[in-house]
Design a protein around this motif. Structure first.
Motif, PDB file in Angstrom:
ATOM      1  N   MET A   1      42.439  42.759  40.312  1.00 42.43           N
ATOM      2  CA  MET A   1      41.805  41.535  40.798  1.00 42.43           C
ATOM      3  C   MET A   1      41.387  41.703  42.257  1.00 42.43           C
ATOM      4  N   ASN A   2      42.281  42.209  43.083  1.00 42.86           N
ATOM      5  CA  ASN A   2      41.964  42.369  44.501  1.00 42.86           C
ATOM      6  C   ASN A   2      40.862  43.395  44.725  1.00 42.86           C
ATOM      7  N   ALA A   3      40.853  44.478  43.937  1.00 45.19           N
ATOM      8  CA  ALA A   3      39.784  45.476  44.057  1.00 45.19           C
ATOM      9  C   ALA A   3      38.431  44.840  43.761  1.00 45.19           C
ATOM     10  N   PHE A   4      38.402  43.905  42.811  1.00 50.91           N
ATOM     11  CA  PHE A   4      37.154  43.199  42.516  1.00 50.91           C
ATOM     12  C   PHE A   4      36.781  42.261  43.663  1.00 50.91           C
ATOM     13  N   LEU A   5      37.734  41.419  44.098  1.00 48.70           N
ATOM     14  CA  LEU A   5      37.436  40.419  45.121  1.00 48.70           C
ATOM     15  C   LEU A   5      37.016  41.042  46.447  1.00 48.70           C
TER      16      LEU A   5
END
Length: 197
Positions: A68-72
């Motif tokens: 999720m953080n890699a996407f955001l």
């Protein structure tokens, strides 16, 4: 499991084919994203299925916070923010996930999504209420045409979100109906089924 959604509400005269084209060109980019259970590329159109607005509102179920953080923090979300402005991103902690009867069948295609947000009443016995939510998720997944059902809770707002995918546009549940333009589901099989605690 972690749920996430942002909503981009568009002008009443906005050409929603722009969003359809965007998803057709870019939707596949998350088809193999590490840590992603699924991303449903969702739209609502003003005057269709009772929607008062044009809206692009992708919904995510994440297997890992790292994914999720890699996407955001990466180019995908940056591109969306550059094009539409940075949206508020809602997040919920997972309560339950169930594969639907249609989702267990080969060839099931998620064409519609249903989302319902439910406030957690003050004074509610939280364990009992969350147990009811889990049971309701299981019942929803067994409905005709259900591909999957999930529920999650935001403890900052004390709100439960119910999310389900359907083969047809007449789900047997209440909520806001969205069309599914594309489904990226690289880690769907890895999403833990049943109760999340």
């Amino acid at each position: 499991m972690h749920a996430m959604q942002y909503e981009i509400t568009l002008p009443a005269d906005y050409d929603m084919d722009v969003i359809r084209d965007r998803v057709a060109r870019r939707g596949h980019l998350l088809d193999a994203w590490d840590g992603l259970g699924l991303k449903a590329y969702l739209i609502r159109e003003r005057g269709t299925y009772g929607s008062p607005v044009h809206q692009y509102a992708p919904f995510y179920l994440w297997n890992t916070t790292e994914g999720m953080n890699a996407f955001l923090w990466g180019p995908g979300f940056r591109g969306l923010s550059d094009d539409f402005g940075r949206p508020v991103v809602r997040q919920w902690s997972g309560l339950a996930y169930e594969q639907g009867a249609a989702g267990d069948a080969a060839g099931a295609v998620a064409r519609f999504a249903l989302r319902r947000r439910q406030p957690v009443p003050d004074g509610a016995a939280l364990g009992d209420l969350m147990g009811e939510v889990v049971a309701g998720t299981g019942r929803l997944a067994r409905e005709d045409g259900a591909v999957l059902a999930a529920a999650a809770v935001d403890t900052a707002r004390w709100e439960v979100v119910h999310f389900s995918l359907w083969e047809h546009d007449a789900p047997k549940a209440e909520g806001e109906l969205f069309r599914v333009l594309h489904l990226s589901a690289p880690g769907l099989a890895a999403l833990p089924r049943g109760r999340q605690w």
